[in-house]
Design a protein around this motif. Structure first.
Motif, PDB file in Angstrom:
ATOM      1  N   SER A 132       0.545  -1.094   0.243  1.00 52.88           N
ATOM      2  CA  SER A 132       0.444   0.237  -0.266  1.00 52.88           C
ATOM      3  C   SER A 132       0.539   1.733  -0.165  1.00 52.88           C
ATOM      4  CB  SER A 132      -1.097   0.352   1.308  1.00 52.88           C
ATOM      5  OG  SER A 132      -1.374  -1.071   1.278  1.00 52.88           O
ATOM      6  N   TYR A 133       0.173   2.154  -1.168  1.00 55.98           N
ATOM      7  CA  TYR A 133       1.326   3.625  -0.801  1.00 55.98           C
ATOM      8  C   TYR A 133       0.317   4.587  -0.322  1.00 55.98           C
ATOM      9  CZ  TYR A 133       4.525   1.236  -3.827  1.00 55.98           C
ATOM     10  OH  TYR A 133       5.475  -0.117  -3.849  1.00 55.98           O
ATOM     11  N   SER A 134       0.951   5.794   0.120  1.00 55.37           N
ATOM     12  CA  SER A 134       0.064   6.726   0.662  1.00 55.37           C
ATOM     13  C   SER A 134       0.993   8.023   0.097  1.00 55.37           C
ATOM     14  CB  SER A 134      -0.480   6.438   2.135  1.00 55.37           C
ATOM     15  OG  SER A 134      -1.395   4.960   2.296  1.00 55.37           O
ATOM     16  N   LEU A 135      -0.127   8.261  -0.060  1.00 55.59           N
ATOM     17  CA  LEU A 135       0.174  10.382   0.213  1.00 55.59           C
ATOM     18  C   LEU A 135       0.259  10.608   1.233  1.00 55.59           C
ATOM     19  CD1 LEU A 135      -2.018  11.098  -3.518  1.00 55.59           C
ATOM     20  CD2 LEU A 135       0.609  10.291  -3.406  1.00 55.59           C
ATOM     21  N   PRO A 136       1.828  11.702   1.002  1.00 59.07           N
ATOM     22  CA  PRO A 136       1.355  12.431   2.486  1.00 59.07           C
ATOM     23  C   PRO A 136       0.487  13.604   2.825  1.00 59.07           C
ATOM     24  CG  PRO A 136       3.456  12.471   0.931  1.00 59.07           C
ATOM     25  CD  PRO A 136       2.483  12.262  -0.144  1.00 59.07           C
ATOM     26  N   GLU A 137      -0.417  12.964   3.868  1.00 60.16           N
ATOM     27  CA  GLU A 137      -1.258  13.994   4.620  1.00 60.16           C
ATOM     28  C   GLU A 137      -1.157  15.739   3.972  1.00 60.16           C
ATOM     29  OE1 GLU A 137      -2.416  13.287   8.782  1.00 60.16           O
ATOM     30  OE2 GLU A 137      -2.178  11.762   8.815  1.00 60.16           O
ATOM     31  N   GLY A 138      -2.340  15.996   3.324  1.00 57.92           N
ATOM     32  CA  GLY A 138      -2.430  17.253   3.463  1.00 57.92           C
ATOM     33  C   GLY A 138      -1.920  17.753   1.244  1.00 57.92           C
ATOM     34  N   THR A 139      -1.642  16.413   1.375  1.00 59.72           N
ATOM     35  CA  THR A 139      -1.157  16.602  -0.590  1.00 59.72           C
ATOM     36  C   THR A 139      -2.365  17.099  -1.059  1.00 59.72           C
ATOM     37  OG1 THR A 139       0.532  15.390  -0.729  1.00 59.72           O
ATOM     38  CG2 THR A 139      -0.187  15.545  -2.445  1.00 59.72           C
ATOM     39  N   GLY A 140      -2.662  18.146  -2.160  1.00 57.75           N
ATOM     40  CA  GLY A 140      -4.121  18.213  -2.000  1.00 57.75           C
ATOM     41  C   GLY A 140      -4.799  18.674  -1.482  1.00 57.75           C
ATOM     42  N   SER A 141      -5.547  20.137  -2.295  1.00 57.18           N
ATOM     43  CA  SER A 141      -6.712  20.633  -1.565  1.00 57.18           C
ATOM     44  C   SER A 141      -8.048  19.824  -1.804  1.00 57.18           C
ATOM     45  CB  SER A 141      -7.053  22.070  -1.886  1.00 57.18           C
ATOM     46  OG  SER A 141      -6.657  22.402  -3.305  1.00 57.18           O
ATOM     47  N   LEU A 142      -7.888  19.556  -2.246  1.00 53.77           N
ATOM     48  CA  LEU A 142      -9.630  19.041  -2.553  1.00 53.77           C
ATOM     49  C   LEU A 142      -9.607  17.381  -2.206  1.00 53.77           C
ATOM     50  CD1 LEU A 142     -11.340  21.151  -5.345  1.00 53.77           C
ATOM     51  CD2 LEU A 142     -11.548  21.043  -2.823  1.00 53.77           C
ATOM     52  N   GLY A 143     -10.534  16.104  -2.583  1.00 51.17           N
ATOM     53  CA  GLY A 143     -10.872  14.973  -2.274  1.00 51.17           C
ATOM     54  C   GLY A 143      -9.814  14.164  -1.408  1.00 51.17           C
ATOM     55  N   GLY A 144      -9.633  13.347  -1.344  1.00 49.50           N
ATOM     56  CA  GLY A 144      -8.491  11.643  -0.731  1.00 49.50           C
ATOM     57  C   GLY A 144      -9.264  10.987  -0.447  1.00 49.50           C
ATOM     58  N   SER A 145     -10.099  10.496  -1.881  1.00 50.04           N
ATOM     59  CA  SER A 145     -10.672   8.979  -1.824  1.00 50.04           C
ATOM     60  C   SER A 145      -9.689   7.877  -2.683  1.00 50.04           C
ATOM     61  CB  SER A 145     -11.522   8.932  -2.999  1.00 50.04           C
ATOM     62  OG  SER A 145     -12.570   9.871  -2.050  1.00 50.04           O
ATOM     63  N   PHE A 146      -8.285   9.065  -3.230  1.00 49.45           N
ATOM     64  CA  PHE A 146      -7.440   8.295  -3.837  1.00 49.45           C
ATOM     65  C   PHE A 146      -6.329   8.539  -2.856  1.00 49.45           C
ATOM     66  CE2 PHE A 146     -10.691   8.366  -6.859  1.00 49.45           C
ATOM     67  CZ  PHE A 146     -10.985   7.296  -7.262  1.00 49.45           C
ATOM     68  N   SER A 147      -5.675   8.675  -2.045  1.00 56.38           N
ATOM     69  CA  SER A 147      -4.721   9.094  -1.083  1.00 56.38           C
ATOM     70  C   SER A 147      -3.300   8.005  -0.862  1.00 56.38           C
ATOM     71  CB  SER A 147      -5.391  10.041  -0.257  1.00 56.38           C
ATOM     72  OG  SER A 147      -5.960   9.296   0.648  1.00 56.38           O
ATOM     73  N   SER A 148      -4.467   7.027  -1.013  1.00 58.08           N
ATOM     74  CA  SER A 148      -3.859   5.031  -0.689  1.00 58.08           C
ATOM     75  C   SER A 148      -4.166   4.551  -2.306  1.00 58.08           C
ATOM     76  CB  SER A 148      -4.521   4.950   1.311  1.00 58.08           C
ATOM     77  OG  SER A 148      -3.724   3.286   0.444  1.00 58.08           O
ATOM     78  N   VAL A 149      -2.636   3.680  -2.311  1.00 61.84           N
ATOM     79  CA  VAL A 149      -3.255   3.180  -3.323  1.00 61.84           C
ATOM     80  C   VAL A 149      -2.894   1.773  -3.427  1.00 61.84           C
ATOM     81  CG1 VAL A 149      -2.491   3.095  -5.752  1.00 61.84           C
ATOM     82  CG2 VAL A 149      -3.099   4.946  -4.522  1.00 61.84           C
ATOM     83  N   GLU A 150      -3.085   0.370  -3.605  1.00 62.78           N
ATOM     84  CA  GLU A 150      -2.526  -0.467  -3.513  1.00 62.78           C
ATOM     85  C   GLU A 150      -2.053  -1.570  -5.047  1.00 62.78           C
ATOM     86  OE1 GLU A 150      -5.266  -3.011  -1.651  1.00 62.78           O
ATOM     87  OE2 GLU A 150      -4.600  -2.738   0.733  1.00 62.78           O
ATOM     88  N   LYS A 151      -0.888  -1.886  -5.031  1.00 62.18           N
ATOM     89  CA  LYS A 151      -0.205  -2.498  -6.133  1.00 62.18           C
ATOM     90  C   LYS A 151       0.320  -4.056  -6.255  1.00 62.18           C
ATOM     91  CE  LYS A 151       2.497  -1.167 -10.231  1.00 62.18           C
ATOM     92  NZ  LYS A 151       1.150  -1.330 -11.002  1.00 62.18           N
ATOM     93  N   THR A 152       0.206  -5.039  -6.627  1.00 60.64           N
ATOM     94  CA  THR A 152       0.944  -5.860  -5.942  1.00 60.64           C
ATOM     95  C   THR A 152       1.592  -6.384  -7.574  1.00 60.64           C
ATOM     96  OG1 THR A 152      -1.566  -6.865  -5.286  1.00 60.64           O
ATOM     97  CG2 THR A 152       0.401  -8.485  -6.506  1.00 60.64           C
ATOM     98  N   PHE A 153       2.757  -7.100  -6.630  1.00 60.88           N
ATOM     99  CA  PHE A 153       3.718  -7.854  -7.383  1.00 60.88           C
ATOM    100  C   PHE A 153       4.019  -9.106  -7.270  1.00 60.88           C
ATOM    101  CE2 PHE A 153       4.401  -3.398  -5.808  1.00 60.88           C
ATOM    102  CZ  PHE A 153       4.985  -2.669  -6.725  1.00 60.88           C
TER     103      PHE A 153
END
Length: 243
Positions: free
Chosen positions: A121-142
């Motif tokens: 799981s990859y998460s964007l730092p808090e406060g990144t962007g001024s709107l939304g937040g639904s895609f602040s965390s992304v999962e990727k399979t390797f």
């Protein structure tokens, strides 16, 4: 008559042996026998490197211990090897291993390669962007191939969307160890301990049972032959010879 009797005894013994053939014990390996031109090598520990070329500077990743590589070519210092298979999402890789680090085997392992996928799981730092937040965390399979350290930093060597690369990790990957090699060696040790010791075979030993049946059958055949020969009456002497 005697010649015919010998032929009968030989035929009887052959028939008995032929009938017992299906129950004779076999020394077949619990694993599949290696096909012609196909050879695998065991990775005994976690210090076996997969190399891109025949040099120490071409280290790529450490192979998962207790699994295998397929040997494509043997050399004095390095063996050309293959790891994993072309079955989506997995992809085989070709490279080298140090010859002294791997153990060639004469069987085909039940599961030669570790087939493992990891999801991060990859998460964007808090406060990144001024709107939304639904895609602040992304999962990727390797697809996981192995690991390596760069100083104190740990990395996984992985495949994703057709691309091989490293990703940082916090701890070494956890996976089930392959027991094919240990079970094979245990069967070899058991066979070695069970033969040539001079001890009485345990009850139910198939070798002892088969040998006993064969001996009894042979003794019976000989007894029948002796009985027939002794039971043959000597013809009475000719009257003219007696006079």
């Amino acid at each position: 008559m005697i010649a015919a009797m010998k032929h009968f005894i030989s035929l009887l013994i052959f028939t008995i042996l032929l009938a017992l053939l299906p129950v004779l014990p076999s020394a077949a390996s619990p694993l599949s026998a290696a096909a012609a031109g196909e050879q695998y090598a065991y990775v005994p520990d976690g210090d076996v490197w997969f190399y891109a070329g025949e040099s120490e500077s071409s280290r790529v990743f450490l192979l998962p211990k207790t699994y295998y590589v397929k040997i494509l070519g043997e050399g004095e210092k390095y063996c050309r090897v293959e790891y994993l298979v072309d079955e989506a999402p997995y992809k085989k890789v070709t490279g080298y291993c140090r010859t002294e680090d791997i153990i060639p085997v004469d069987y085909v392992p039940a599961r030669p390669y570790l087939k493992k996928q990891i999801t991060l799981s990859y998460s964007l730092p808090e406060g990144t962007g001024s709107l939304g937040g639904s895609f602040s965390s992304v999962e990727k399979t390797f697809v996981y191939y192995g690991l390596r350290y760069d100083g104190a930093k740990l990395y996984y060597y992985v495949l994703s969307d057709g691309t091989f690369d490293y990703i940082s990790a916090e701890s070494e990957a956890v996976f089930d160890l392959n027991t094919d090699y240990s079970e094979y060696m245990a069967s070899i040790d058991a066979s070695a301990q069970g033969g040539g010791t001079g001890e009485t075979p345990p009850a139910g030993n198939p070798n002892a049972a088969v040998i006993a049946v064969i001996c009894i059958a042979c003794a019976a055949a000989v007894a029948v032959a002796v009985f027939v020969i002794k039971g043959k009456r000597t013809p009475p002497p000719d009257d003219q010879e007696e006079e």
